[in-house]
Design a protein around this motif. Structure first.
Motif, PDB file in Angstrom:
ATOM      1  N   ILE A   7       0.830  -1.213  -0.053  1.00  0.00           N
ATOM      2  CA  ILE A   7      -0.051   0.016   0.208  1.00  0.00           C
ATOM      3  C   ILE A   7       0.791   1.268  -0.024  1.00  0.00           C
ATOM      4  O   ILE A   7       0.476   2.330  -0.764  1.00  0.00           O
ATOM      5  N   VAL A   8       1.831   1.165   0.806  1.00  0.00           N
ATOM      6  CA  VAL A   8       2.737   2.447   0.972  1.00  0.00           C
ATOM      7  C   VAL A   8       3.581   2.851  -0.160  1.00  0.00           C
ATOM      8  O   VAL A   8       3.634   3.631  -0.897  1.00  0.00           O
ATOM      9  N   VAL A   9       3.975   1.647  -0.894  1.00  0.00           N
ATOM     10  CA  VAL A   9       4.833   1.796  -2.070  1.00  0.00           C
ATOM     11  C   VAL A   9       4.106   2.124  -3.203  1.00  0.00           C
ATOM     12  O   VAL A   9       4.419   3.180  -3.998  1.00  0.00           O
ATOM     13  N   VAL A  10       2.671   1.701  -3.401  1.00  0.00           N
ATOM     14  CA  VAL A  10       1.895   2.552  -4.251  1.00  0.00           C
ATOM     15  C   VAL A  10       1.623   3.872  -4.329  1.00  0.00           C
ATOM     16  O   VAL A  10       1.488   4.593  -5.058  1.00  0.00           O
ATOM     17  N   ILE A  11       1.173   4.407  -2.716  1.00  0.00           N
ATOM     18  CA  ILE A  11       1.179   5.506  -2.565  1.00  0.00           C
ATOM     19  C   ILE A  11       2.239   6.312  -2.768  1.00  0.00           C
ATOM     20  O   ILE A  11       2.096   7.427  -3.598  1.00  0.00           O
ATOM     21  N   PHE A  12       3.541   6.267  -2.434  1.00  0.00           N
ATOM     22  CA  PHE A  12       4.769   6.732  -3.023  1.00  0.00           C
ATOM     23  C   PHE A  12       4.911   6.810  -4.528  1.00  0.00           C
ATOM     24  O   PHE A  12       5.166   7.930  -5.004  1.00  0.00           O
ATOM     25  N   LEU A  13       4.572   5.883  -5.229  1.00  0.00           N
ATOM     26  CA  LEU A  13       4.753   5.818  -6.786  1.00  0.00           C
ATOM     27  C   LEU A  13       3.719   6.602  -7.386  1.00  0.00           C
ATOM     28  O   LEU A  13       3.848   7.735  -8.140  1.00  0.00           O
ATOM     29  N   PHE A  14       2.500   6.538  -6.720  1.00  0.00           N
ATOM     30  CA  PHE A  14       1.455   7.592  -7.148  1.00  0.00           C
ATOM     31  C   PHE A  14       1.532   9.035  -6.984  1.00  0.00           C
ATOM     32  O   PHE A  14       1.675   9.999  -7.674  1.00  0.00           O
ATOM     33  N   ILE A  15       2.276   9.445  -5.786  1.00  0.00           N
ATOM     34  CA  ILE A  15       2.751  10.664  -5.483  1.00  0.00           C
ATOM     35  C   ILE A  15       3.594  11.261  -6.555  1.00  0.00           C
ATOM     36  O   ILE A  15       3.739  12.327  -7.089  1.00  0.00           O
ATOM     37  N   GLN A  16       4.630  10.234  -6.749  1.00  0.00           N
ATOM     38  CA  GLN A  16       5.983  10.840  -7.618  1.00  0.00           C
ATOM     39  C   GLN A  16       5.173  11.028  -9.152  1.00  0.00           C
ATOM     40  O   GLN A  16       6.018  11.817  -9.650  1.00  0.00           O
ATOM     41  N   LEU A  17       4.350  10.238  -9.483  1.00  0.00           N
ATOM     42  CA  LEU A  17       3.974  10.539 -10.804  1.00  0.00           C
ATOM     43  C   LEU A  17       2.967  11.389 -11.080  1.00  0.00           C
ATOM     44  O   LEU A  17       2.834  12.036 -12.171  1.00  0.00           O
ATOM     45  N   PHE A  18       2.269  11.956  -9.786  1.00  0.00           N
ATOM     46  CA  PHE A  18       0.983  12.807 -10.254  1.00  0.00           C
ATOM     47  C   PHE A  18       1.023  14.131  -9.101  1.00  0.00           C
ATOM     48  O   PHE A  18      -0.026  14.541  -8.814  1.00  0.00           O
ATOM     49  N   ALA A  19       2.413  14.257  -8.604  1.00  0.00           N
ATOM     50  CA  ALA A  19       2.481  15.302  -7.596  1.00  0.00           C
ATOM     51  C   ALA A  19       1.836  16.697  -8.327  1.00  0.00           C
ATOM     52  O   ALA A  19       1.067  17.651  -7.437  1.00  0.00           O
ATOM     53  N   ASP A  20       2.292  16.887  -9.487  1.00  0.00           N
ATOM     54  CA  ASP A  20       1.737  18.179 -10.140  1.00  0.00           C
ATOM     55  C   ASP A  20       0.258  18.227 -10.174  1.00  0.00           C
ATOM     56  O   ASP A  20      -0.195  19.160 -10.349  1.00  0.00           O
ATOM     57  N   LYS A  21      -0.346  17.217 -10.051  1.00  0.00           N
ATOM     58  CA  LYS A  21      -2.094  17.075 -10.245  1.00  0.00           C
ATOM     59  C   LYS A  21      -2.611  16.887  -8.815  1.00  0.00           C
ATOM     60  O   LYS A  21      -3.772  17.714  -8.507  1.00  0.00           O
ATOM     61  N   LEU A  22      -1.944  16.654  -7.932  1.00  0.00           N
ATOM     62  CA  LEU A  22      -2.513  16.609  -6.469  1.00  0.00           C
ATOM     63  C   LEU A  22      -2.380  17.801  -5.826  1.00  0.00           C
ATOM     64  O   LEU A  22      -3.578  18.092  -5.030  1.00  0.00           O
ATOM     65  N   ILE A  23      -1.444  18.650  -6.127  1.00  0.00           N
ATOM     66  CA  ILE A  23      -1.540  20.024  -5.394  1.00  0.00           C
ATOM     67  C   ILE A  23      -2.102  21.119  -6.349  1.00  0.00           C
ATOM     68  O   ILE A  23      -1.660  21.202  -7.436  1.00  0.00           O
ATOM     69  N   SER A  24      -3.214  22.032  -5.612  1.00  0.00           N
ATOM     70  CA  SER A  24      -3.902  22.703  -6.460  1.00  0.00           C
ATOM     71  C   SER A  24      -3.129  23.756  -6.900  1.00  0.00           C
ATOM     72  O   SER A  24      -2.022  24.184  -6.464  1.00  0.00           O
ATOM     73  N   SER A  25      -3.409  24.265  -8.294  1.00  0.00           N
ATOM     74  CA  SER A  25      -2.514  25.249  -9.055  1.00  0.00           C
ATOM     75  C   SER A  25      -2.998  26.511  -8.299  1.00  0.00           C
ATOM     76  O   SER A  25      -2.350  27.498  -8.879  1.00  0.00           O
ATOM     77  N   GLU A  26      -4.239  26.750  -8.139  1.00  0.00           N
ATOM     78  CA  GLU A  26      -4.845  27.991  -7.369  1.00  0.00           C
ATOM     79  C   GLU A  26      -3.850  28.285  -6.104  1.00  0.00           C
ATOM     80  O   GLU A  26      -3.425  27.506  -5.432  1.00  0.00           O
ATOM     81  N   LYS A  27      -3.471  29.538  -6.100  1.00  0.00           N
ATOM     82  CA  LYS A  27      -2.583  29.999  -5.196  1.00  0.00           C
ATOM     83  C   LYS A  27      -2.703  29.772  -3.552  1.00  0.00           C
ATOM     84  O   LYS A  27      -1.907  29.127  -3.188  1.00  0.00           O
TER      85      LYS A  27
END
Length: 240
Positions: A7-27
């Motif tokens: 579970i943790v390694v999947v979360i790590f990989l998901f974060i690394q691949l989609f960090a730019d989408k997970l954090i809002s671009s709104e200031k």
């Protein structure tokens, strides 16, 4: 192979691949996310990293070499990790300003370092005897740490990050597989953790602590407070 590790390694990989989408671009949303991540990261340093270093120092501090007893070797290893990160960061900055292609060199030096950094962090997480809820709980803090790093790299160079993120994810996969395949002596794991701890401390204080312009102070304070309280309660209940 423990389910929580998967579970943790999947979360790590998901974060690394989609960090730019997970954090809002709104200031405001971005500032809140980064302040939350920074608060958890700072708390993680003081309620887990430093106490763990103290425990490892106490465990191995009685060892001696040719009659000499070393009383602070793990703290020195952390200092080495901090200095290594500082040197690499400065080399990358010099590359940025030295040539017309410096921007690319700067970015790929960082990617290479963080890919190695990710593999070492993954190895210490999955190669240790941490299990169950403790793995997931500490995995959350490290995952947020990864998210802050990836988001920072994405903001520096979104184009190159699209390819660089796969190297970051590959570092995590390598560290996970290495921890599964090889069982190294505990002292090797402790040394790796000490070196990584120094690099992590530098990175948290330099890049994850929100600046005056980007800080959402209530979020930062609440994140640090809540993570600290929960960690201390869980340590008490489960004797972590």
């Amino acid at each position: 192979m423990a389910v929580e590790n998967i579970i943790v390694v999947v979360i790590f990989l998901f974060i690394q691949l989609f960090a730019d989408k997970l954090i809002s671009s709104e200031k405001i949303g971005r500032f809140s996310w980064l302040s939350f991540s920074g608060g958890v990261a700072v708390a993680f340093i003081f309620v887990y990293i430093l106490p763990y270093l103290h425990d490892e120092q106490s465990k191995y501090g009685e060892s001696s070499f040719r009659g000499l007893t070393f009383e602070s070797e793990f703290y020195l290893l952390s200092l080495v990790g901090l200095i290594i990160y500082f040197v690499i960061h400065n080399i990358a900055v010099r590359a940025y300003y030295s040539t017309s292609r410096g921007e690319g060199q700067f970015f790929w030096i960082q990617i290479a370092f963080f890919a190695l950094y990710n593999s070492m962090v993954a190895y210490t997480v999955f190669g240790s005897d941490v299990q169950g809820l403790q793995t997931v709980f500490y995995g959350v803090a490290i995952g947020l740490h990864f998210m802050a790093i990836s988001h920072d790299l994405h903001r520096e160079d979104a184009g190159r990050y699209k390819r660089g993120r796969y190297y970051l994810a590959g570092g995590i996969l390598f560290g996970w597989i290495f921890a599964i395949v090889f069982t190294l002596p505990e002292i090797v794991l402790a040394i790796t953790f000490a070196v990584i701890a120094g690099a992590m401390i530098f990175n948290v204080l330099k890049k994850e602590m929100p600046t005056e312009e980007s800080a959402h102070l209530p979020t930062f304070l609440w994140a640090a407070f809540i993570y600290t309280v929960i960690t201390e309660i869980l340590k008490l209940l489960f004797n972590w």
